[in-house]
Write a protein that holds these residues in place. Structure first.
Motif, PDB file in Angstrom:
ATOM      1  N   ASP A 105       0.824  -1.208   0.000  1.00  0.00           N
ATOM      2  CA  ASP A 105       0.000   0.000   0.000  1.00  0.00           C
ATOM      3  C   ASP A 105       0.859   1.259   0.000  1.00  0.00           C
ATOM      4  O   ASP A 105       0.488   2.274  -0.589  1.00  0.00           O
ATOM      5  N   LEU A 106       1.999   1.182   0.682  1.00  0.00           N
ATOM      6  CA  LEU A 106       2.917   2.316   0.775  1.00  0.00           C
ATOM      7  C   LEU A 106       4.341   1.833   0.515  1.00  0.00           C
ATOM      8  O   LEU A 106       4.725   0.753   0.975  1.00  0.00           O
ATOM      9  N   ARG A 152      -3.138  -0.278   9.497  1.00  0.00           N
ATOM     10  CA  ARG A 152      -3.929  -0.984   8.478  1.00  0.00           C
ATOM     11  C   ARG A 152      -3.339  -0.860   7.068  1.00  0.00           C
ATOM     12  O   ARG A 152      -4.036  -1.039   6.075  1.00  0.00           O
ATOM     13  N   LYS A 153      -2.042  -0.532   6.978  1.00  0.00           N
ATOM     14  CA  LYS A 153      -1.379  -0.422   5.680  1.00  0.00           C
ATOM     15  C   LYS A 153      -0.222  -1.422   5.618  1.00  0.00           C
ATOM     16  O   LYS A 153       0.525  -1.591   6.586  1.00  0.00           O
ATOM     17  N   PHE A 155       3.243  -1.825   4.224  1.00  0.00           N
ATOM     18  CA  PHE A 155       4.226  -0.881   3.707  1.00  0.00           C
ATOM     19  C   PHE A 155       5.578  -1.559   3.453  1.00  0.00           C
ATOM     20  O   PHE A 155       5.910  -2.575   4.067  1.00  0.00           O
ATOM     21  N   GLY A 180       2.015  -1.208  11.518  1.00  0.00           N
ATOM     22  CA  GLY A 180       1.567  -1.448  10.150  1.00  0.00           C
ATOM     23  C   GLY A 180       0.899  -2.801  10.012  1.00  0.00           C
ATOM     24  O   GLY A 180       0.907  -3.638  10.921  1.00  0.00           O
ATOM     25  N   LYS A 181       0.329  -3.042   8.857  1.00  0.00           N
ATOM     26  CA  LYS A 181      -0.347  -4.296   8.584  1.00  0.00           C
ATOM     27  C   LYS A 181       0.638  -5.451   8.545  1.00  0.00           C
ATOM     28  O   LYS A 181       1.814  -5.270   8.240  1.00  0.00           O
ATOM     29  N   SER A 184       4.164  -6.273   6.401  1.00  0.00           N
ATOM     30  CA  SER A 184       4.961  -5.085   6.104  1.00  0.00           C
ATOM     31  C   SER A 184       6.437  -5.444   6.213  1.00  0.00           C
ATOM     32  O   SER A 184       6.827  -6.346   6.969  1.00  0.00           O
TER      33      SER A 184
END
Length: 256
Positions: A105-106, A152-153, A155, A180-181, A184
């Motif tokens: 996501d990131l 919830r990301k 990364f 982070g999720k 990650s």
């Protein structure tokens, strides 16, 4: 004895003069490194100019996309090797891989160097995510802001050229990253294997030197541009001898 003292004073005078001439600074430790803005890196890379790293790139991409699913916590991968081998380049190739870009996501790229300043690095991570400068000065609100961005990301954080071996600083830097999720990932590049043990445990990739063929191809690419005249045997002999002395170190080949 008087003559020896005079000679010693003269030598010390020369050393003091060179300190001023070359703008050297006094420091404590084995190596004192002046921060050089020109050495900073970014995530951008021209893949057409990179040779000999296809297998290693595919291996690392596979680890990032597949192996991470077996970890409940933050995964940390380290690329380790001597200076000039191409650690940053390999990290850039992985970072910009199309499948990697889709999986996260990131994605954040930060140049670290010897200055493991937690506030500076946290600000740099936030600025990369938000696309603008961060004016928060205190560490706690900085980390709270980063948690908001990462929660919830999934990364990918690339930390390039890590030198500092202080585990306490690394632990503080990682605090927001745990939020982070799952899956990650942090990828670091470093010359010091001690740092990889501190940050990545057993997840370590030791970068190898370029093969003779890849070294020669890189040398030809940089030295001759459009190509060497195959009939010039003497020029090729000289070039291959230069490449042999470089020992598969890509930075040395490019510089020569």
């Amino acid at each position: 004895m008087g003559l020896k003292l005079k000679t010693a004073r003269e030598k010390l005078g020369v050393i003091a003069g060179e300190k001023s001439k070359f703008h050297l600074t006094q420091g404590v430790g084995e190596v004192t490194t002046l921060r050089n803005e020109n050495r900073q890196t970014s995530s951008l890379v021209n893949e057409s100019e990179v040779l000999g790293r296809v297998y290693e790139k595919e291996k690392l991409v596979s680890m990032l996309l597949c192996d991470a699913s077996h970890h409940d916590d933050l995964s940390v991968y380290a690329i380790c090797g001597m200076g000039g081998l191409g650690k940053t380049t390999l990290s850039q190739l992985v970072y910009n891989d199309e499948n990697v870009a889709k999986a996260f996501d990131l994605r954040v790229w930060v140049y670290v160097s010897d200055d493991l300043n937690i506030k500076r690095l946290t600000q740099a991570i936030l600025e990369s995510i938000e696309g603008n400068s961060c004016n928060i000065q205190e560490l706690d609100p900085l980390q709270q802001r980063l948690v908001e961005k990462l929660v919830r990301k999934r990364f990918l954080l690339a930390l390039d050229n890590v030198w500092n071996e202080c585990p306490d600083k690394w632990d503080v830097l990682k605090q927001p990253l745990w939020r982070g999720k799952r899956e990650s990932t942090v990828v670091i590049t470093t010359r010091a294997e001690k740092i990889t043990l501190m940050t990545a445990g057993d997840i370590l990739h030791r970068l190898r030197c370029l093969s003779n063929d890849d070294s020669w191809s890189l040398f030809k690419q940089k030295a001759f541009g459009r190509g060497i005249n195959e009939g010039n045997v003497i020029l090729e002999i000289i070039g291959r001898e230069i490449v042999r002395r470089c020992g598969g170190v890509s930075l040395a080949i490019k510089a020569l």
